[in-house]
Design an enzyme around this catalytic site. Structure first.
Site, PDB file in Angstrom:
ATOM      1  N   ARG A  45       0.861  -1.181   0.000  1.00 49.93           N
ATOM      2  CA  ARG A  45       0.000   0.000   0.000  1.00 49.93           C
ATOM      3  C   ARG A  45       0.893   1.225   0.000  1.00 49.93           C
ATOM      4  O   ARG A  45       2.110   1.110   0.119  1.00 49.93           O
ATOM      5  CB  ARG A  45      -1.030   0.010   1.143  1.00 49.93           C
ATOM      6  N   GLY A  46       0.256   2.401  -0.129  1.00 49.57           N
ATOM      7  CA  GLY A  46       1.042   3.623  -0.288  1.00 49.57           C
ATOM      8  C   GLY A  46       1.150   3.907  -1.779  1.00 49.57           C
ATOM      9  O   GLY A  46       1.508   3.013  -2.557  1.00 49.57           O
ATOM     10  N   ALA A  47       0.837   5.152  -2.162  1.00 49.23           N
ATOM     11  CA  ALA A  47       0.655   5.469  -3.583  1.00 49.23           C
ATOM     12  C   ALA A  47       1.847   5.085  -4.476  1.00 49.23           C
ATOM     13  O   ALA A  47       1.673   4.381  -5.477  1.00 49.23           O
ATOM     14  CB  ALA A  47       0.302   6.948  -3.726  1.00 49.23           C
ATOM     15  N   GLN A 195      -1.800   2.518   9.929  1.00 50.73           N
ATOM     16  CA  GLN A 195      -0.518   2.594   9.199  1.00 50.73           C
ATOM     17  C   GLN A 195       0.531   3.350  10.002  1.00 50.73           C
ATOM     18  O   GLN A 195       1.734   3.093   9.870  1.00 50.73           O
ATOM     19  CB  GLN A 195      -0.713   3.294   7.846  1.00 50.73           C
ATOM     20  N   ASP A 236      -1.914  10.772  -2.081  1.00 50.99           N
ATOM     21  CA  ASP A 236      -2.338   9.733  -3.030  1.00 50.99           C
ATOM     22  C   ASP A 236      -2.666  10.310  -4.386  1.00 50.99           C
ATOM     23  O   ASP A 236      -2.589   9.625  -5.405  1.00 50.99           O
ATOM     24  CB  ASP A 236      -3.545   8.969  -2.464  1.00 50.99           C
TER      25      ASP A 236
END
Ligand code: MRU
Length: 347
Positions: A45-47, A195, A236
């Protein structure tokens, strides 16, 4: 450096972020459908990490294709891209990663299939390397904005785990610490997926950067007590006017920062900037499963049948953003012009 994701001879290998901080385990995907699943389930995850994962997923799907001519390969490309694009809607990096692979594919259509396959793997690996370099450049630019000493608050995880390595917001903090600044990070725990407490705290502890985890509702009190000198978060998707979509709760932090006169910085690579989207109202916001809110570590925390909302992101209007730190330099208001002029700048 933490290996968030990497191309290996047996597939695309991801650190399983759903298991951190207590278990450091890895998942290897051998098909593009598996890559789509790990993006959707937030193993990765994470852009920026999602963007690189999308590129590697496309490369993997194309390796597995049994197409015997380029037009059949192109039809496989289209279905692979469609499956990966349907995973998460907000981070524009996902679509950027697929677009980049598409451009590469289009430039190779007259080449033999084995050559196309090899070139797509190389392109995905190049995206990985470039993301790390972009984060390091962002760190160099952004470190100048960090205080000499004191508290810096961050929300969610915009670190090595959210990128190919080094991180965006945490890259800025890392670079500032490398320059000798005495920074103490306040990490919002970041409900509902945690997160901040699970991932940001884990990676900063590994680096020996002093970190305090707070629950999200403590941020205002910390600011009022003078413990926070600056805020730095990731993004994002950043619209052309500088509106920033980031993890749910970022908007609240930005307003608190304004009230307390604390600078609020956003660090993001150009793969997160979406000049085709005029403002934040046009950014699609992912709604996730209500179970992420109703349950903590598998235990139900709300009564049966109650209504629940779970938007994964919110939009912070550009007016609350003190500066946007990119790999090409620092943009300031008015973002309509500053982002476009950096877009034309070579790295
Ligand atoms: O739902 P997530 O964990 O993918 O959301 C991540 C964030 O909101 C990050 O702040 C953002 O992607 C920037 S990561 C460098």
């Amino acid at each position: 450096m933490i290996q968030t994701l990497e191309w290996t001879s047996s597939g695309v290998r991801f650190i399983d972020q759903t298991k951190l901080p207590t278990e450091e385990t890895y998942v290897t995907c051998t098909t593009h459908q598996q890559v789509a699943d790990v993006i959707r389930n937030m193993v990765v995850r994470g852009a920026p990490a999602i963007g690189v994962a999308a590129g590697m997923g496309v490369a993997l799907g194309i390796q597995n294709s049994e197409a015997s001519n380029v037009s059949a390969l192109e039809s496989d490309f289209n279905s692979i891209a469609e499956i990966i694009a349907a995973t998460r809607p907000t981070a524009v990096n996902l679509f950027w990663g697929i677009r980049r692979m598409r451009d590469k594919f289009d430039s190779l259509k007259c080449r033999p299939i084995p050559e196309i396959k090899a070139a797509l793997v190389e392109e995905a690996q190049r995206m990985h390397a470039e993301d790390i370099a972009a984060n390091q450049a962002m760190g160099r630019h952004g470190a100048t904005l960090m205080p000499e000493r004191g508290g810096v608050l961050t929300h969610c995880n915009a670190g090595a785990l959210a990128t190919a390595g080094y991180g965006t917001a945490l890259g800025v903090i890392r670079a500032a610490v490398e320059q000798g600044k005495k920074i103490h990070v306040y990490a919002d725990e970041t409900r509902p997926f945690l997160q901040g407490s699970r991932l940001t705290a884990w990676e900063l502890m590994k680096d020996g950067i002093p970190t305090t985890v707070i629950s999200d509702n403590m941020a205002g009190a910390m600011m009022k007590q003078g413990k926070i000198g600056a805020i730095v978060v990731g993004a994002d998707r950043i619209a052309a006017n500088g509106d920033v979509a980031n993890k749910i709760g970022t908007y609240t932090v930005a307003i608190l920062a304004k009230e307390h006169g604390i600078p609020f910085y956003v660090a993001a690579p150009f793969s997160t900037i979406d000049l085709a989207t005029p403002d934040g109202s046009k950014i699609p916001i992912e709604q996730r499963n209500s179970k992420e809110v109703t349950h903590i570590a598998g235990r139900q925390m709300v009564p049966d049948g109650v209504s629940v909302e779970n938007p994964a992101f919110d939009v912070t209007p550009a007016k609350y953003v003190s500066a946007i730190i990119t790999e090409r330099g620092i943009a300031r208001t008015p973002y309509e012009t500053s982002l476009r002029s950096l877009d034309r700048t070579d790295r």
